[in-house]
Design a protein around this motif. Structure first.
Motif, PDB file in Angstrom:
ATOM      1  N   ILE A   8      50.018  36.835  36.360  1.00  0.00           N
ATOM      2  CA  ILE A   8      49.255  37.828  35.592  1.00  0.00           C
ATOM      3  C   ILE A   8      48.268  37.131  34.668  1.00  0.00           C
ATOM      4  N   ALA A   9      48.698  36.076  34.003  1.00  0.00           N
ATOM      5  CA  ALA A   9      47.797  35.333  33.124  1.00  0.00           C
ATOM      6  C   ALA A   9      46.613  34.780  33.922  1.00  0.00           C
ATOM      7  N   ASP A  10      46.882  34.270  35.122  1.00  0.00           N
ATOM      8  CA  ASP A  10      45.811  33.764  35.993  1.00  0.00           C
ATOM      9  C   ASP A  10      44.865  34.893  36.408  1.00  0.00           C
ATOM     10  N   THR A  11      45.425  36.062  36.713  1.00  0.00           N
ATOM     11  CA  THR A  11      44.604  37.214  37.093  1.00  0.00           C
ATOM     12  C   THR A  11      43.700  37.613  35.944  1.00  0.00           C
ATOM     13  N   PHE A  12      44.248  37.665  34.730  1.00  0.00           N
ATOM     14  CA  PHE A  12      43.443  38.007  33.555  1.00  0.00           C
ATOM     15  C   PHE A  12      42.308  37.000  33.378  1.00  0.00           C
ATOM     16  N   ALA A  13      42.628  35.720  33.504  1.00  0.00           N
ATOM     17  CA  ALA A  13      41.611  34.678  33.328  1.00  0.00           C
ATOM     18  C   ALA A  13      40.524  34.790  34.400  1.00  0.00           C
ATOM     19  N   ALA A  14      40.929  35.037  35.642  1.00  0.00           N
ATOM     20  CA  ALA A  14      39.948  35.153  36.731  1.00  0.00           C
ATOM     21  C   ALA A  14      39.059  36.383  36.535  1.00  0.00           C
ATOM     22  N   LEU A  15      39.655  37.513  36.208  1.00  0.00           N
ATOM     23  CA  LEU A  15      38.851  38.727  35.981  1.00  0.00           C
ATOM     24  C   LEU A  15      37.905  38.538  34.807  1.00  0.00           C
ATOM     25  N   ASP A  16      38.385  37.902  33.754  1.00  0.00           N
ATOM     26  CA  ASP A  16      37.541  37.681  32.581  1.00  0.00           C
ATOM     27  C   ASP A  16      36.385  36.745  32.910  1.00  0.00           C
ATOM     28  N   SER A  17      36.655  35.728  33.701  1.00  0.00           N
ATOM     29  CA  SER A  17      35.607  34.799  34.118  1.00  0.00           C
ATOM     30  C   SER A  17      34.569  35.502  34.991  1.00  0.00           C
ATOM     31  N   GLN A  18      35.037  36.330  35.921  1.00  0.00           N
ATOM     32  CA  GLN A  18      34.110  37.074  36.778  1.00  0.00           C
ATOM     33  C   GLN A  18      33.284  38.060  35.954  1.00  0.00           C
ATOM     34  N   ALA A  19      33.913  38.692  34.983  1.00  0.00           N
ATOM     35  CA  ALA A  19      33.193  39.631  34.114  1.00  0.00           C
ATOM     36  C   ALA A  19      32.145  38.887  33.287  1.00  0.00           C
ATOM     37  N   SER A  21      30.612  36.102  34.090  1.00  0.00           N
ATOM     38  CA  SER A  21      29.518  35.723  34.995  1.00  0.00           C
ATOM     39  C   SER A  21      28.604  36.908  35.263  1.00  0.00           C
ATOM     40  N   CYS A  22      29.192  38.056  35.462  1.00  0.00           N
ATOM     41  CA  CYS A  22      28.408  39.271  35.699  1.00  0.00           C
ATOM     42  C   CYS A  22      27.530  39.574  34.487  1.00  0.00           C
ATOM     43  N   LEU A  23      28.125  39.586  33.314  1.00  0.00           N
ATOM     44  CA  LEU A  23      27.361  39.882  32.093  1.00  0.00           C
ATOM     45  C   LEU A  23      26.253  38.854  31.875  1.00  0.00           C
ATOM     46  N   GLU A  24      26.558  37.608  32.153  1.00  0.00           N
ATOM     47  CA  GLU A  24      25.569  36.539  31.980  1.00  0.00           C
ATOM     48  C   GLU A  24      24.373  36.730  32.914  1.00  0.00           C
ATOM     49  N   THR A  25      24.642  37.021  34.180  1.00  0.00           N
ATOM     50  CA  THR A  25      23.526  37.191  35.115  1.00  0.00           C
ATOM     51  C   THR A  25      22.708  38.436  34.785  1.00  0.00           C
ATOM     52  N   LEU A  26      23.380  39.497  34.337  1.00  0.00           N
ATOM     53  CA  LEU A  26      22.640  40.696  33.940  1.00  0.00           C
ATOM     54  C   LEU A  26      21.742  40.409  32.742  1.00  0.00           C
ATOM     55  N   SER A  27      22.249  39.657  31.791  1.00  0.00           N
ATOM     56  CA  SER A  27      21.465  39.332  30.593  1.00  0.00           C
ATOM     57  C   SER A  27      20.315  38.382  30.914  1.00  0.00           C
ATOM     58  N   GLU A  28      20.603  37.345  31.707  1.00  0.00           N
ATOM     59  CA  GLU A  28      19.585  36.359  32.057  1.00  0.00           C
ATOM     60  C   GLU A  28      18.428  36.979  32.824  1.00  0.00           C
TER      61      GLU A  28
END
Length: 174
Positions: A8-19, A21-28
């Protein structure tokens, strides 16, 4: 138990990382919230929210909550289990990762990325590398409803257990 908590901790970390990346590309890229502007990072994030990581998270939490329920029942009949630091740590971890709104509270970017992408969910089309069977907005809503219902059920169960423990302590004091 510990493997499920780690998963579960790994899932949270992966989802947070993907989120993130998404926010970063939208902002950039200064992209808006239309489906034509969704980046591959955002499509990957949305697919993860709708797909196997979230399903796995729910399954792990169900198993952990069953362990917690069994532990509470065993503890009620045992003389004293308060000296078991592993059990206490697991109980805390279960609440931390599977409690009410845990995903939103325990990640930095998931909720904001999801909210930012919400208007575009109606017309999401899979991009390169994203399976054509990408979940629909209805599937996502059902998944979120199921997560919310499960979280609410878990919260109610925990509150009931705590109330029962308080009642039992009061009875023991009398």
């Amino acid at each position: 138990m510990d493997e499920q908590i780690a998963a579960i901790a790994d899932t949270f970390a992966a989802l947070d990382s993907q989120a993130a990346s998404c926010l970063e590309t939208l902002s950039e890229q200064g992209l808006g919230q239309t489906s034509q502007n969704l980046t591959a990072a955002c499509q990957t994030f949305l697919a993860a929210i709708d797909g196997e990581p979230t399903t796995s998270y729910i399954q792990h939490c169900r198993q952990l909550q069953q362990w917690r329920s069994d532990f509470v029942e065993r503890s009620r009949s045992a003389a004293d289990t308060s000296n078991d630091p592993d059990a206490l740590r697991r109980l805390i971890d279960i609440e931390y990762f599977c409690g009410a709104n845990a995903l939103r509270l325990r990640t930095d970017n998931v909720a904001s990325a999801f909210q930012r992408l919400q208007p575009s969910r109606n017309n999401v089309r899979p991009g390169p590398g994203i399976p054509q069977s990408s979940p629909t907005p209805d599937n996502h809503r059902r998944q979120m409803r199921r997560l919310n219902n499960e979280t609410n059920r878990q919260q109610q169960q925990l509150e009931m257990e705590l109330l029962e423990q308080r009642i039992e302590r009061r009875q023991n004091l009398q």
